[in-house]
Design a protein around this motif. Structure first.
Motif, PDB file in Angstrom:
ATOM      1  N   HIS A  85      24.439   0.829 -10.462  1.00  0.00           N
ATOM      2  CA  HIS A  85      23.572   0.925 -10.628  1.00  0.00           C
ATOM      3  C   HIS A  85      22.738   2.605  -9.825  1.00  0.00           C
ATOM      4  CE1 HIS A  85      23.860  -3.700  -8.720  1.00  0.00           C
ATOM      5  NE2 HIS A  85      25.069  -2.986  -9.825  1.00  0.00           N
ATOM      6  N   VAL A  86      21.135   2.133 -10.664  1.00  0.00           N
ATOM      7  CA  VAL A  86      20.486   3.447 -10.422  1.00  0.00           C
ATOM      8  C   VAL A  86      19.830   2.646  -9.151  1.00  0.00           C
ATOM      9  CG1 VAL A  86      18.642   4.837 -11.271  1.00  0.00           C
ATOM     10  CG2 VAL A  86      20.443   4.644 -12.772  1.00  0.00           C
ATOM     11  N   ARG A  87      19.359   2.869  -8.271  1.00  0.00           N
ATOM     12  CA  ARG A  87      18.600   2.313  -7.246  1.00  0.00           C
ATOM     13  C   ARG A  87      17.360   3.055  -6.531  1.00  0.00           C
ATOM     14  NH1 ARG A  87      23.646   1.379  -2.296  1.00  0.00           N
ATOM     15  NH2 ARG A  87      24.054  -0.655  -3.592  1.00  0.00           N
ATOM     16  N   LEU A  88      16.352   2.291  -6.434  1.00  0.00           N
ATOM     17  CA  LEU A  88      14.700   2.795  -6.473  1.00  0.00           C
ATOM     18  C   LEU A  88      14.447   2.483  -5.346  1.00  0.00           C
ATOM     19  CD1 LEU A  88      13.771   2.076  -9.960  1.00  0.00           C
ATOM     20  CD2 LEU A  88      14.824   4.355  -9.734  1.00  0.00           C
ATOM     21  N   GLN A  89      13.125   3.317  -4.298  1.00  0.00           N
ATOM     22  CA  GLN A  89      12.308   2.348  -3.756  1.00  0.00           C
ATOM     23  C   GLN A  89      10.822   2.338  -4.331  1.00  0.00           C
ATOM     24  OE1 GLN A  89      12.830   1.003  -0.590  1.00  0.00           O
ATOM     25  NE2 GLN A  89      14.673   1.142  -0.584  1.00  0.00           N
ATOM     26  N   VAL A  90      10.338   1.233  -5.079  1.00  0.00           N
ATOM     27  CA  VAL A  90       9.087   1.113  -5.749  1.00  0.00           C
ATOM     28  C   VAL A  90       7.784   1.445  -4.747  1.00  0.00           C
ATOM     29  CG1 VAL A  90       7.727   0.588  -7.586  1.00  0.00           C
ATOM     30  CG2 VAL A  90      10.066   1.347  -7.868  1.00  0.00           C
ATOM     31  N   THR A  91       6.964   1.906  -4.300  1.00  0.00           N
ATOM     32  CA  THR A  91       5.904   1.388  -3.629  1.00  0.00           C
ATOM     33  C   THR A  91       4.758   0.884  -4.466  1.00  0.00           C
ATOM     34  OG1 THR A  91       6.367   2.622  -2.180  1.00  0.00           O
ATOM     35  CG2 THR A  91       3.995   2.453  -2.346  1.00  0.00           C
ATOM     36  N   ASN A  92       3.913   0.495  -4.649  1.00  0.00           N
ATOM     37  CA  ASN A  92       2.808  -0.483  -5.440  1.00  0.00           C
ATOM     38  C   ASN A  92       1.560  -0.502  -4.662  1.00  0.00           C
ATOM     39  OD1 ASN A  92       0.439  -2.058  -6.815  1.00  0.00           O
ATOM     40  ND2 ASN A  92       1.311  -3.656  -5.672  1.00  0.00           N
ATOM     41  N   GLN A  93       0.439   1.015  -5.580  1.00  0.00           N
ATOM     42  CA  GLN A  93      -0.208   2.035  -5.003  1.00  0.00           C
ATOM     43  C   GLN A  93      -1.332   1.545  -5.670  1.00  0.00           C
ATOM     44  OE1 GLN A  93       1.100   6.308  -4.379  1.00  0.00           O
ATOM     45  NE2 GLN A  93       0.935   5.907  -6.101  1.00  0.00           N
ATOM     46  N   SER A  94      -1.575   0.253  -6.242  1.00  0.00           N
ATOM     47  CA  SER A  94      -2.342  -0.230  -6.872  1.00  0.00           C
ATOM     48  C   SER A  94      -3.036  -1.319  -5.660  1.00  0.00           C
ATOM     49  CB  SER A  94      -2.742  -1.098  -8.443  1.00  0.00           C
ATOM     50  OG  SER A  94      -1.868  -2.029  -8.050  1.00  0.00           O
ATOM     51  N   ASP A  95      -3.987  -1.892  -6.357  1.00  0.00           N
ATOM     52  CA  ASP A  95      -4.762  -3.207  -5.431  1.00  0.00           C
ATOM     53  C   ASP A  95      -4.355  -4.751  -6.111  1.00  0.00           C
ATOM     54  OD1 ASP A  95      -6.328  -3.337  -7.802  1.00  0.00           O
ATOM     55  OD2 ASP A  95      -8.149  -3.335  -6.541  1.00  0.00           O
ATOM     56  N   GLU A  96      -3.315  -4.701  -6.900  1.00  0.00           N
ATOM     57  CA  GLU A  96      -3.480  -5.638  -7.364  1.00  0.00           C
ATOM     58  C   GLU A  96      -1.488  -5.718  -7.252  1.00  0.00           C
ATOM     59  OE1 GLU A  96      -6.469  -5.980 -10.695  1.00  0.00           O
ATOM     60  OE2 GLU A  96      -4.639  -5.386 -11.355  1.00  0.00           O
ATOM     61  N   THR A  97      -0.756  -7.285  -7.507  1.00  0.00           N
ATOM     62  CA  THR A  97       0.241  -7.796  -7.041  1.00  0.00           C
ATOM     63  C   THR A  97       1.320  -6.785  -8.315  1.00  0.00           C
ATOM     64  OG1 THR A  97      -0.579  -9.311  -5.373  1.00  0.00           O
ATOM     65  CG2 THR A  97       2.254  -9.415  -6.827  1.00  0.00           C
ATOM     66  N   VAL A  98       1.939  -6.119  -8.318  1.00  0.00           N
ATOM     67  CA  VAL A  98       3.257  -6.685  -9.784  1.00  0.00           C
ATOM     68  C   VAL A  98       4.993  -6.916  -9.730  1.00  0.00           C
ATOM     69  CG1 VAL A  98       2.003  -3.863 -10.223  1.00  0.00           C
ATOM     70  CG2 VAL A  98       3.857  -3.912  -8.919  1.00  0.00           C
ATOM     71  N   GLN A  99       4.737  -6.633 -11.622  1.00  0.00           N
ATOM     72  CA  GLN A  99       6.364  -7.354 -11.626  1.00  0.00           C
ATOM     73  C   GLN A  99       6.998  -5.594 -11.428  1.00  0.00           C
ATOM     74  OE1 GLN A  99       6.007 -10.652 -11.589  1.00  0.00           O
ATOM     75  NE2 GLN A  99       4.121 -10.139 -11.009  1.00  0.00           N
ATOM     76  N   ALA A 100       7.978  -6.545 -10.655  1.00  0.00           N
ATOM     77  CA  ALA A 100       8.826  -4.886 -10.130  1.00  0.00           C
ATOM     78  C   ALA A 100       9.663  -4.664 -12.173  1.00  0.00           C
ATOM     79  CB  ALA A 100      10.376  -5.269  -9.852  1.00  0.00           C
ATOM     80  N   PHE A 101      10.206  -5.742 -12.993  1.00  0.00           N
ATOM     81  CA  PHE A 101      11.022  -5.363 -14.068  1.00  0.00           C
ATOM     82  C   PHE A 101       9.972  -4.929 -15.010  1.00  0.00           C
ATOM     83  CE2 PHE A 101      11.723  -6.300 -18.731  1.00  0.00           C
ATOM     84  CZ  PHE A 101      12.707  -6.074 -17.895  1.00  0.00           C
ATOM     85  N   GLY A 102       8.636  -4.987 -14.782  1.00  0.00           N
ATOM     86  CA  GLY A 102       7.457  -4.869 -16.128  1.00  0.00           C
ATOM     87  C   GLY A 102       7.543  -2.930 -15.519  1.00  0.00           C
ATOM     88  N   MET A 103       6.716  -2.450 -14.430  1.00  0.00           N
ATOM     89  CA  MET A 103       6.864  -2.040 -13.333  1.00  0.00           C
ATOM     90  C   MET A 103       7.746  -0.209 -14.182  1.00  0.00           C
ATOM     91  SD  MET A 103       3.757  -1.368 -11.692  1.00  0.00           S
ATOM     92  CE  MET A 103       3.480  -2.348 -13.813  1.00  0.00           C
ATOM     93  N   VAL A 104       9.130  -1.200 -13.500  1.00  0.00           N
ATOM     94  CA  VAL A 104      10.150   0.135 -13.794  1.00  0.00           C
ATOM     95  C   VAL A 104      10.720   0.504 -15.355  1.00  0.00           C
ATOM     96  CG1 VAL A 104      12.995   0.780 -13.438  1.00  0.00           C
ATOM     97  CG2 VAL A 104      10.921  -0.183 -11.710  1.00  0.00           C
ATOM     98  N   ASP A 105      10.783  -0.719 -16.107  1.00  0.00           N
ATOM     99  CA  ASP A 105      11.072  -0.782 -17.127  1.00  0.00           C
ATOM    100  C   ASP A 105      10.068  -0.272 -18.428  1.00  0.00           C
ATOM    101  OD1 ASP A 105      12.474  -1.669 -19.192  1.00  0.00           O
ATOM    102  OD2 ASP A 105      10.884  -2.883 -20.127  1.00  0.00           O
ATOM    103  N   ARG A 106       8.940  -0.037 -18.074  1.00  0.00           N
ATOM    104  CA  ARG A 106       7.827   0.607 -18.511  1.00  0.00           C
ATOM    105  C   ARG A 106       7.541   2.659 -18.917  1.00  0.00           C
ATOM    106  NH1 ARG A 106       2.081  -2.465 -18.190  1.00  0.00           N
ATOM    107  NH2 ARG A 106       1.538  -0.793 -20.017  1.00  0.00           N
ATOM    108  N   THR A 107       7.808   2.434 -17.469  1.00  0.00           N
ATOM    109  CA  THR A 107       7.676   3.782 -16.121  1.00  0.00           C
ATOM    110  C   THR A 107       9.469   5.007 -17.032  1.00  0.00           C
ATOM    111  OG1 THR A 107       8.275   3.193 -14.801  1.00  0.00           O
ATOM    112  CG2 THR A 107       5.997   3.256 -15.254  1.00  0.00           C
TER     113      THR A 107
END
Length: 224
Positions: A85-107
């Motif tokens: 398990h690689v554990r992250l804390q992800v904060t959405n800094q944009s003004d739109e709802t994001v998908q956790a899977f897509g954000m982590v997979d792409r970045t």
């Protein structure tokens, strides 16, 4: 009325030119004489570790931990399995709802365990890691604006191989692309183009630009 005549012996007032401007002009002239201006090289990726935070424009990620757990923990796998398990804390800094899977997979396009690649941009969806947001024994995927959420990348391990001692993550970043002609804006991953001659299939492709490299030690919980 007779026209005004300039006095033949009157000195012209000197024109002051900033020294910095003269230096700049001289530098440009020298560069042109030597074959033109060269672009400055991209800065080396930042080196980060456990507990560090990296700003990726659209999101911000804290790299909390890497731990080996038995299957069935934190919504991943079943009993009898072992998962990294690689554990992250992800904060959405944009003004739109994001998908956790897509954000982590792409970045985070590439992950290595003890030097062996366990996640790559060319992997099929079924071969990649499980990316989950497990809160209060329920799985979610949406991260609303301004919200920080726990997100885990989980990799199934062989039941017989020793667990890795460390993992390394390549991390990219978003930028906001704005088209003044179409009057639209959208978030895009910063990327570079690899020429056709430098790819295995001789086809040019776009790859995520790596802005940070993160190294996490791996701990093993009892029973794993």
């Amino acid at each position: 009325m007779a026209p005004h005549r300039r006095h033949p012996h009157r000195r012209r007032r000197p024109v002051l030119v900033p020294v910095s401007l003269l230096v700049t002009v001289a530098g440009l002239a020298t560069a042109a004489a030597l074959g033109g201006l060269e672009e400055a090289p991209d800065p080396a990726p930042k080196r980060l570790g456990k507990g560090d935070v990296f700003d990726q424009a659209r999101i911000r990620t804290k790299f909390e931990d890497a731990v080996v757990l038995p299957g069935g923990r934190d919504g991943v796998g079943i009993q009898g399995q072992r998962w990294l398990h690689v554990r992250l804390q992800v904060t959405n800094q944009s003004d739109e709802t994001v998908q956790a899977f897509g954000m982590v997979d792409r970045t985070i396009p590439t992950v290595r365990a003890d030097g062996k690649t366990i996640k790559s941009p060319d992997q099929n969806f079924t071969d990649g890691p499980r990316i989950v947001m497990y809160v209060n024994e329920r799985s979610y995927n949406q991260i609303h604006p301004g919200v920080t959420a726990p997100v885990t990348m989980a990799f199934e391990l062989s039941p017989t191989d020793p667990p890795p001692k460390k993992v390394e993550l390549d991390v990219g970043r978003f930028h906001l692309f704005e088209s003044f002609f179409w009057e639209v804006s959208e978030w895009q991953i910063e990327s570079d183009t690899v020429p056709a001659g430098e790819t295995p299939d001789n086809k040019a492709r776009s790859v995520t630009r790596v802005h940070a490299k993160v190294e996490l030690p791996v701990r093993v919980e009892e029973g794993s």
